[in-house]
Design an enzyme around this catalytic site. Structure first.
Site, PDB file in Angstrom:
ATOM      1  N   GLY A   1       0.774  -1.231   0.000  1.00 11.97           N
ATOM      2  CA  GLY A   1       0.000   0.000   0.000  1.00 11.97           C
ATOM      3  C   GLY A   1       0.803   1.278   0.000  1.00 11.97           C
ATOM      4  O   GLY A   1       0.226   2.366   0.039  1.00 11.97           O
TER       5      GLY A   1
ATOM      6  N   PRO B   1       4.964  -5.092  -0.838  1.00 12.51           N
ATOM      7  CA  PRO B   1       4.891  -3.976  -1.773  1.00 12.51           C
ATOM      8  C   PRO B   1       4.591  -4.446  -3.195  1.00 12.51           C
ATOM      9  O   PRO B   1       5.168  -5.427  -3.657  1.00 12.51           O
ATOM     10  CB  PRO B   1       6.300  -3.375  -1.694  1.00 12.51           C
ATOM     11  CG  PRO B   1       7.183  -4.527  -1.318  1.00 12.51           C
ATOM     12  CD  PRO B   1       6.345  -5.413  -0.436  1.00 12.51           C
ATOM     13  N   GLY B   2       3.683  -3.786  -3.839  1.00 13.53           N
ATOM     14  CA  GLY B   2       3.384  -4.093  -5.240  1.00 13.53           C
ATOM     15  C   GLY B   2       3.716  -2.883  -6.092  1.00 13.53           C
ATOM     16  O   GLY B   2       4.748  -2.810  -6.770  1.00 13.53           O
TER      17      GLY B   2
ATOM     18  N   TYR C   1     -10.521   4.911 -11.274  1.00 10.46           N
ATOM     19  CA  TYR C   1     -10.306   5.764 -10.096  1.00 10.46           C
ATOM     20  C   TYR C   1      -9.938   7.210 -10.429  1.00 10.46           C
ATOM     21  O   TYR C   1      -9.431   7.917  -9.575  1.00 10.46           O
ATOM     22  CB  TYR C   1      -9.153   5.259  -9.210  1.00 10.46           C
ATOM     23  CG  TYR C   1      -8.833   3.802  -9.147  1.00 10.46           C
ATOM     24  CD1 TYR C   1      -9.660   2.925  -8.440  1.00 10.46           C
ATOM     25  CD2 TYR C   1      -7.667   3.294  -9.726  1.00 10.46           C
ATOM     26  CE1 TYR C   1      -9.320   1.585  -8.331  1.00 10.46           C
ATOM     27  CE2 TYR C   1      -7.330   1.956  -9.610  1.00 10.46           C
ATOM     28  CZ  TYR C   1      -8.162   1.109  -8.914  1.00 10.46           C
ATOM     29  OH  TYR C   1      -7.829  -0.211  -8.798  1.00 10.46           O
TER      30      TYR C   1
ATOM     31  N   CYS D   1     -14.552   2.709 -27.642  1.00  7.67           N
ATOM     32  CA  CYS D   1     -15.862   3.317 -27.835  1.00  7.67           C
ATOM     33  C   CYS D   1     -16.532   3.577 -26.499  1.00  7.67           C
ATOM     34  O   CYS D   1     -17.558   2.979 -26.175  1.00  7.67           O
ATOM     35  CB  CYS D   1     -16.712   2.412 -28.708  1.00  7.67           C
ATOM     36  SG  CYS D   1     -15.930   2.145 -30.294  1.00  7.67           S
ATOM     37  N   GLU D   2     -15.905   4.435 -25.709  1.00  6.46           N
ATOM     38  CA  GLU D   2     -16.402   4.849 -24.394  1.00  6.46           C
ATOM     39  C   GLU D   2     -15.926   6.265 -24.190  1.00  6.46           C
ATOM     40  O   GLU D   2     -14.730   6.531 -24.310  1.00  6.46           O
ATOM     41  CB  GLU D   2     -15.762   4.019 -23.262  1.00  6.46           C
ATOM     42  CG  GLU D   2     -16.015   2.545 -23.282  1.00  6.46           C
ATOM     43  CD  GLU D   2     -17.380   2.168 -22.757  1.00  6.46           C
ATOM     44  OE1 GLU D   2     -17.922   2.931 -21.918  1.00  6.46           O
ATOM     45  OE2 GLU D   2     -17.903   1.133 -23.186  1.00  6.46           O
TER      46      GLU D   2
ATOM     47  N   TYR E   1      -0.444  -2.136 -12.108  1.00  2.93           N
ATOM     48  CA  TYR E   1      -1.891  -2.143 -12.363  1.00  2.93           C
ATOM     49  C   TYR E   1      -2.249  -1.592 -13.741  1.00  2.93           C
ATOM     50  O   TYR E   1      -3.259  -0.930 -13.909  1.00  2.93           O
ATOM     51  CB  TYR E   1      -2.627  -1.374 -11.245  1.00  2.93           C
ATOM     52  CG  TYR E   1      -2.311  -1.928  -9.877  1.00  2.93           C
ATOM     53  CD1 TYR E   1      -2.752  -3.191  -9.506  1.00  2.93           C
ATOM     54  CD2 TYR E   1      -1.530  -1.223  -8.965  1.00  2.93           C
ATOM     55  CE1 TYR E   1      -2.438  -3.727  -8.266  1.00  2.93           C
ATOM     56  CE2 TYR E   1      -1.203  -1.761  -7.726  1.00  2.93           C
ATOM     57  CZ  TYR E   1      -1.663  -3.011  -7.390  1.00  2.93           C
ATOM     58  OH  TYR E   1      -1.337  -3.544  -6.163  1.00  2.93           O
TER      59      TYR E   1
HETATM   60  C1  LIG Z   1      -2.827  -5.270  -3.479  1.00  4.54           C
HETATM   61  C2  LIG Z   1      -2.195  -5.902  -2.309  1.00  4.54           C
HETATM   62  C3  LIG Z   1      -0.881  -5.593  -1.979  1.00  4.54           C
HETATM   63  C4  LIG Z   1      -0.053  -4.588  -2.746  1.00  4.54           C
HETATM   64  O1  LIG Z   1      -0.536  -3.311  -2.660  1.00  4.54           O
HETATM   65  P1  LIG Z   1       0.296  -2.100  -3.319  1.00  4.54           P
HETATM   66  O2  LIG Z   1      -0.528  -0.937  -3.037  1.00  4.54           O
HETATM   67  O3  LIG Z   1       0.437  -2.390  -4.752  1.00  4.54           O
HETATM   68  O4  LIG Z   1       1.629  -2.064  -2.630  1.00  4.54           O
HETATM   69  C5  LIG Z   1      -0.306  -6.252  -0.913  1.00  4.54           C
HETATM   70  N1  LIG Z   1      -1.002  -7.166  -0.204  1.00  4.54           N
HETATM   71  C6  LIG Z   1      -2.278  -7.468  -0.482  1.00  4.54           C
HETATM   72  C7  LIG Z   1      -2.980  -8.479   0.323  1.00  4.54           C
HETATM   73  C8  LIG Z   1      -2.914  -6.856  -1.536  1.00  4.54           C
HETATM   74  O5  LIG Z   1      -4.187  -7.161  -1.806  1.00  4.54           O
END
Ligand SMILES: *Cc1c(COP(=O)(O)O)cnc(C)c1O
Length: 430
Positions: A247, A290-291, A333, A360-361, A389
């Protein structure tokens, strides 16, 4: 704007040392381009922070829903990370890439029996259990397979992170996990104490995404450690693992001002150490997921500009050859992005435009009120910070094939995901 970029002698934008205009020419557009060096740097920042603040007793597990393909699993494996997967598809991809199963965390609020069985047979490291039905299904399947499995409980810690409501997940009104305030999480732990195959080893929470404040993470950590203390007292279970999810926010535009991860990690680790001491618990093994912050800023999308429509007194639309099919985040979003005219990157940004996709939106936009260099049909437009994402959320709406993903390192490029062909589009049609 981003340490990976510069402008070369031709006035072209470069990423990771590669000329984006040349990349567009070589591979076609739309095209996702990712800087491998930056991805690896981000992985190492987490690794170093875990070494520094937890004496190495922890791991960063890359949340692969942000960007999932075989190559990213190979890269994060080489960087010594774990991964977090949320479906059989992500799990399958990671295993196919040779990712070690014991470093995989399997998430999801509605895992099917088939998915759980697959995870058990593949000996996935941890299942993050979302609800009681899943817990009991899992125990039953483990019994049948004659196996044991480490599990975490997903807890809603009741923390309100200030982010978009669709990406906020820590509050009671969320489809994810067991609520802490209502005693639901404690009751689930009590049930775990009676199980023979599913072994509760820790707690998990994920309070949302694109969060800039540190305090919600500290609060969540304190609450989960408080719950660990309660679980020890009331259920007799010692939980050694605390998974705080992901997050951490990234900078998309000048308005965004994220705390450097090191500072963030330091403050959260202080909260964890204090809370553990207060509960008389050993400091848990810490997992972060972290993603976005691993891949988000490492990626850009290159488009070719087509139609330009000036509506006097209203706005100027620039239409590009991609859109919500490769980046649905504005449509979902109203996410903000910065853009650069890649072949005129050295010039000042004198135009304000709305960047529109080809679908087409009317809602198929990539940015509104974006400042760009003077731009005309045929120019290459780079939308920045699209590494997370985007590819993973891409669709074939309007039967648009998904773009290729190219990885760049030290000025050299290679395709890591091929561009979809028209034949790919009809592959499953009978
Ligand atoms: C989406 C998610 C993440 C990664 O979130 P980021 O905002 O991309 O860092 C980590 N853990 C869980 C369980 C998630 O669903």
């Amino acid at each position: 704007m981003n340490e990976s970029f510069s402008v070369n002698r031709e006035g072209h934008l470069t990423i990771g040392g590669a000329d984006t205009v040349a990349l567009a020419r070589e591979y076609g557009t739309p095209l996702y381009v990712m800087d491998e060096g930056m991805i690896r740097d981000n992985c190492r920042r987490y690794r170093r922070a875990i070494d520094e603040f937890y004496g190495g007793r922890g791991i960063a597990a890359y949340a692969s829903k942000a960007f999932s393909c075989k190559e990213i699993y190979r890269i994060v494996q080489q960087e010594g990370m774990g991964v977090d997967v949320v479906s059989e598809g992500e799990l399958y991809t990671s295993l196919l890439a040779g990712f070690p199963a014991d470093k995989i965390f399997f998430h999801g609020n509605n895992k099917s029996e088939g998915e759980l069985q697959f995870a058990i047979r593949q000996r996935v490291g941890y299942i993050v259990v979302d609800n009681l039905r899943e817990l009991h299904t899992l125990e039953h399947l483990l019994e049948r397979e004659g196996q044991e499995m480490k599990i975490l409980l997903r807890v809603k810690p009741g923390v309100d992170a200030h982010t978009h409501q669709f990406i906020r997940t820590g509050q009671i009104d969320s489809k994810f996990g067991f609520a802490l305030e209502t005693g639901e999480a404690l009751a689930a732990a009590r049930e775990c104490a009676a199980l023979r195959r599913a072994r509760l080893v820790g707690l998990h929470c994920h309070i949302g995404s694109q969060i800039f404040e540190v305090e919600p993470f500290c609060l969540a950590a304190r609450r989960l450690i408080g719950l660990m203390g309660q679980i020890r007292r009331e259920c007799g279970l010692e939980l050694g693992m605390l998974n705080l999810g992901g997050g951490f926010g990234i900078k998309y535009t000048e308005e965004d001002d994220p705390v450097p991860y090191e500072r963030f990690m330091e403050r959260v680790s202080l909260a964890i150490h204090e809370a553990a001491a207060a509960e008389g618990l050993p400091v848990p093994y810490v997992v972060l997921e972290p993603g976005r912050s691993i891949v988000g800023r490492a990626g850009i999308t290159l488009y070719t500009v087509g139609a330009r429509k000036e509506i006097p007194g209203v706005r100027t639309y620039l239409s590009v050859d991609g859109g919500m099919t490769d980046n649905p985040r504005y449509a979902l979003y109203q996410s903000k992005y910065e853009a650069i005219v890649a072949n005129r990157a050295g010039e000042p940004k004198t135009e304000t435009v709305t960047i529109a996709g080809r679908c087409c939106e009317s809602g198929d936009l990539l940015a509104e009120g974006a400042k760009v260099q003077p731009c005309s049909p045929g120019d290459i437009l780079a939308v920045l910070s699209t590494g997370a994402y985007n590819y993973s959320m891409a669709s074939n709406y309007n039967r648009v094939p998904r773009p290729a993903v190219v990885m760049v390192k030290d000025g050299k490029s290679r395709v890591v995901v091929r561009r979809e062909s028209l034949d790919d589009l009809v592959r499953n049609d009978l």
